[in-house]
Design an enzyme around this catalytic site. Structure first.
Site, PDB file in Angstrom:
ATOM      1  CG  ASP A 109      -1.698  -1.281   1.368  1.00  0.00           C
ATOM      2  OD1 ASP A 109      -2.529  -1.560   0.509  1.00  0.00           O
ATOM      3  OD2 ASP A 109      -1.433  -2.021   2.333  1.00  0.00           O
TER       4      ASP A 109
ATOM      5  CE1 TYR B 245       2.375 -11.079   0.776  1.00  0.00           C
ATOM      6  CE2 TYR B 245       1.824 -12.250  -1.231  1.00  0.00           C
ATOM      7  CZ  TYR B 245       1.938 -11.075  -0.534  1.00  0.00           C
ATOM      8  OH  TYR B 245       1.608  -9.879  -1.140  1.00  0.00           O
TER       9      TYR B 245
ATOM     10  CG  MET C 218      16.337  -3.194  -0.464  1.00  0.00           C
ATOM     11  SD  MET C 218      17.314  -4.238  -1.581  1.00  0.00           S
ATOM     12  CE  MET C 218      17.786  -5.582  -0.518  1.00  0.00           C
TER      13      MET C 218
ATOM     14  CD  GLN D 254       9.227   2.192  -3.282  1.00  0.00           C
ATOM     15  OE1 GLN D 254       9.339   3.353  -3.668  1.00  0.00           O
ATOM     16  NE2 GLN D 254       8.056   1.590  -3.180  1.00  0.00           N
TER      17      GLN D 254
ATOM     18  NE  ARG E 106       5.377  -9.532   0.090  1.00  0.00           N
ATOM     19  CZ  ARG E 106       5.789  -9.511   1.358  1.00  0.00           C
ATOM     20  NH1 ARG E 106       6.360 -10.582   1.886  1.00  0.00           N
ATOM     21  NH2 ARG E 106       5.614  -8.430   2.103  1.00  0.00           N
ATOM     22  N   GLY E 107       2.712  -9.906  -4.278  1.00  0.00           N
ATOM     23  CA  GLY E 107       1.853  -8.726  -4.107  1.00  0.00           C
ATOM     24  C   GLY E 107       1.554  -7.996  -5.393  1.00  0.00           C
ATOM     25  CD  GLU E 108      -1.222  -3.290  -6.978  1.00  0.00           C
ATOM     26  OE1 GLU E 108      -2.104  -3.875  -6.338  1.00  0.00           O
ATOM     27  OE2 GLU E 108      -1.379  -2.150  -7.460  1.00  0.00           O
TER      28      GLU E 108
ATOM     29  CB  SER F  95       7.859  -6.807  -5.597  1.00  0.00           C
ATOM     30  OG  SER F  95       6.879  -7.740  -5.225  1.00  0.00           O
TER      31      SER F  95
HETATM   32  O1  TRH Z   1       4.368  -6.094   0.553  1.00  0.00           O
HETATM   33  P1  TRH Z   1       3.441  -6.690  -0.416  1.00  0.00           P
HETATM   34  O2  TRH Z   1       3.029  -8.068  -0.106  1.00  0.00           O
HETATM   35  O3  TRH Z   1       2.179  -5.798  -0.579  1.00  0.00           O
HETATM   36  C1  TRH Z   1       0.880  -6.320  -0.751  1.00  0.00           C
HETATM   37  C2  TRH Z   1       0.327  -6.057  -2.102  1.00  0.00           C
HETATM   38  O4  TRH Z   1       0.422  -4.718  -2.459  1.00  0.00           O
HETATM   39  C3  TRH Z   1      -1.106  -6.489  -2.142  1.00  0.00           C
HETATM   40  O5  TRH Z   1      -1.687  -6.227  -3.375  1.00  0.00           O
HETATM   41  C4  TRH Z   1      -1.864  -5.764  -1.061  1.00  0.00           C
HETATM   42  O6  TRH Z   1      -3.166  -6.152  -1.042  1.00  0.00           O
HETATM   43  C5  TRH Z   1      -1.213  -6.068   0.238  1.00  0.00           C
HETATM   44  O7  TRH Z   1       0.136  -5.677   0.231  1.00  0.00           O
HETATM   45  C6  TRH Z   1      -1.922  -5.327   1.349  1.00  0.00           C
HETATM   46  O8  TRH Z   1       4.129  -6.716  -1.869  1.00  0.00           O
HETATM   47  P2  TRH Z   1       4.405  -5.552  -2.925  1.00  0.00           P
HETATM   48  O9  TRH Z   1       3.123  -5.044  -3.488  1.00  0.00           O
HETATM   49  O10 TRH Z   1       5.360  -6.090  -3.854  1.00  0.00           O
HETATM   50  O11 TRH Z   1       5.056  -4.377  -2.096  1.00  0.00           O
HETATM   51  C7  TRH Z   1       6.334  -4.462  -1.573  1.00  0.00           C
HETATM   52  C8  TRH Z   1       6.964  -3.094  -1.567  1.00  0.00           C
HETATM   53  O12 TRH Z   1       8.094  -3.069  -0.712  1.00  0.00           O
HETATM   54  C9  TRH Z   1       7.460  -2.677  -2.934  1.00  0.00           C
HETATM   55  O13 TRH Z   1       7.256  -1.284  -3.099  1.00  0.00           O
HETATM   56  C10 TRH Z   1       8.948  -2.972  -2.873  1.00  0.00           C
HETATM   57  C11 TRH Z   1       9.235  -2.634  -1.447  1.00  0.00           C
HETATM   58  N1  TRH Z   1      10.441  -3.216  -0.842  1.00  0.00           N
HETATM   59  C12 TRH Z   1      11.566  -2.416  -0.739  1.00  0.00           C
HETATM   60  O14 TRH Z   1      11.565  -1.277  -1.219  1.00  0.00           O
HETATM   61  N2  TRH Z   1      12.660  -2.902  -0.089  1.00  0.00           N
HETATM   62  C13 TRH Z   1      12.700  -4.161   0.441  1.00  0.00           C
HETATM   63  O15 TRH Z   1      13.716  -4.556   1.031  1.00  0.00           O
HETATM   64  C14 TRH Z   1      11.537  -4.984   0.289  1.00  0.00           C
HETATM   65  C15 TRH Z   1      11.550  -6.388   0.836  1.00  0.00           C
HETATM   66  C16 TRH Z   1      10.419  -4.480  -0.350  1.00  0.00           C
END
Ligand code: TRH
Length: 404
Positions: free
Chosen positions: A26, A204, A277, A279, A295-297, A299
């Site tokens: 989010d 996950y 780390m 983004q 995963r998610g959206e 990434s």
């Molecule tokens: O963290 P997520 O599982 O987020 C999820 C999805 O958005 C999903 O659709 C939503 O319903 C749920 O949350 C509530 O995976 P996502 O979407 O890939 O987001 C991870 C974010 O974290 C992404 O912007 C990349 C960032 N990230 C970093 O910047 N550094 C890191 O070390 C890691 C592990 C992630």
């Protein structure tokens, strides 16, 4: 690569509202959106209920003020809306915030709306057909303080008909300049050896994780590669790996390899646990790897843009709706059979064997999928065009609408 767009509208004041439900997606998406709007010369207020992840995800966020301000969600009650209000992922803001920025005009038959903020709901990313059908639709507000206004649905997506994907200017060049061993050195990890595949893991709790780790440790996961360097993201992914290493489902280990608990001594699989780390570093990590489990959206989008073979662990929903969402995405991306099989196993509800991965074929598919995304305009390009269109007096259904 699509041509870079110039801003289609004068600089506006944007209000982006974000509620952190769980995980990092989010705030990750909202931050990228806010930052990209600010980079196009707009002013942005990011109203967030739980900003703590910004400390590692965007450690420089305070430097971007006043053009981009991160503000507490509750403080919005003492402000009125700017030119555009974005409710991310249906986060339901107080309509009074928007209503107080409406300018009315008086004619003989009563008050009419002269101007109002453009109010958008930025939805979750999906390749399902409903998302395309609903993208750009208006939703009139029928009651309450914002009665008479219109909310618009904006759906991100993978095709030119959708709202597109977030992608900042200059990203292509930045990703192309990434040096794999420099990225590894940032985390104190030794350079790659010959015949070693570099895999990132951000997931996950995939049901076949233990089985797949075993296949990797035995040199059986990737065609033509014996050795694997596995970089595990902080949080749930690391916990899932550690659980897989200590609590093995019965029957998956042979006598020669009875346990995965001493894997770091195993010559074929080396595991490193990464810190959280920023983004931009996360994006570079994906560009440096040979195979990205995301995963998610957000990434997922970043892995697509990186153009490297990717395996998606979709956000699991209790009603199982994520399976249809996954298949719609595989269809939209024209995924070949092995990619579909691996995604089916990786996202299954119970452990299923992962197919052996042919990285060459997978890379061909990923490169094509990535090129199709890069050939399109970005989400911010489409958002700016959408807002510019709605701000034209003749195009805005709420203009001239009678109020109470
Ligand atoms: O963290 P997520 O599982 O987020 C999820 C999805 O958005 C999903 O659709 C939503 O319903 C749920 O949350 C509530 O995976 P996502 O979407 O890939 O987001 C991870 C974010 O974290 C992404 O912007 C990349 C960032 N990230 C970093 O910047 N550094 C890191 O070390 C890691 C592990 C992630």
């Amino acid at each position: 690569m699509a041509a870079q767009h110039k801003p289609t509208s004068p600089p506006l004041l944007w209000d982006v509202f974000c509620r952190v439900i769980d995980n990092f997606g989010d705030i990750g998406v909202c931050w990228r959106l806010a930052r990209q709007l600010a980079a196009r010369g707009h002013s942005v207020r990011l109203w967030v209920d739980e900003p703590s992840a910004l400390a590692w995800l965007a450690p420089d966020h305070a430097d971007l003020a006043p053009q981009l301000q991160v503000l507490p969600w509750d403080a919005a009650s003492t402000h009125s809306a700017g030119d555009v209000v974005i409710e991310a992922f249906g986060c339901e803001i107080d309509p009074v915030f928007v209503a107080t920025s409406v300018v009315n005009t008086w004619t003989e038959d009563g008050f009419h709306i002269k101007s109002a903020p453009i109010w958008l709901n930025l939805e979750y990313l999906s390749a399902e057909s409903f998302a395309l059908r609903c993208h750009g639709l208006p939703s009139p507000v029928m009651s309450g303080p914002a009665k008479g206004l219109t909310k618009w649905f904006f759906y991100p997506g993978f095709t030119p008909q959708s709202g597109g994907l977030l992608r900042e200017d200059g990203l292509h060049e930045r990703l192309r300049a990434v040096s794999r061993n420099q990225v590894l050195a940032r985390y104190g990890i030794a350079p790659m050896r010959d015949n070693e595949v570099l895999v990132t893991l951000f997931c996950y709790e995939p049901a076949p994780l233990a089985v797949w780790l075993k296949a990797i440790a035995e040199g059986k996961a990737f065609d033509g590669f014996q050795n694997t360097r596995l970089l595990v993201a902080h949080g749930r992914a690391a916990q899932a790996v550690q659980k897989a290493l200590t609590e093995q489902p019965e029957g998956i280990f042979s006598e020669e390899n009875p346990s995965l608990s001493n894997l770091n001594q195993h010559s074929l699989l080396q595991i490193s646990y990464l810190p959280l780390m920023p983004q931009h570093a996360f994006d570079e990590l994906l560009a440096a790897a040979d195979f990205n489990c995301v995963r998610g959206e957000d990434s997922l989008v970043r892995a697509l843009l990186a153009g490297k073979p990717l395996l998606w662990h979709i956000y699991p929903q209790h009603d199982g709706a994520h399976h249809a969402k996954l298949n719609a995405w595989l269809d939209a991306m024209l995924a070949p059979t092995q990619t579909r099989q691996a995604h089916a196993a990786w996202n299954a509800d119970s452990p299923a064997p992962m197919p052996r991965i042919d990285l060459t074929e997978w890379q061909t598919w990923s490169a094509q999928a990535s090129a199709a995304i890069w050939a399109q305009t970005s989400l911010v390009d489409r958002l700016l065009a959408f807002v510019a269109e709605r701000r034209k007096p003749s195009e805005n259904p709420q203009n001239g609408q009678k109020t109470q």
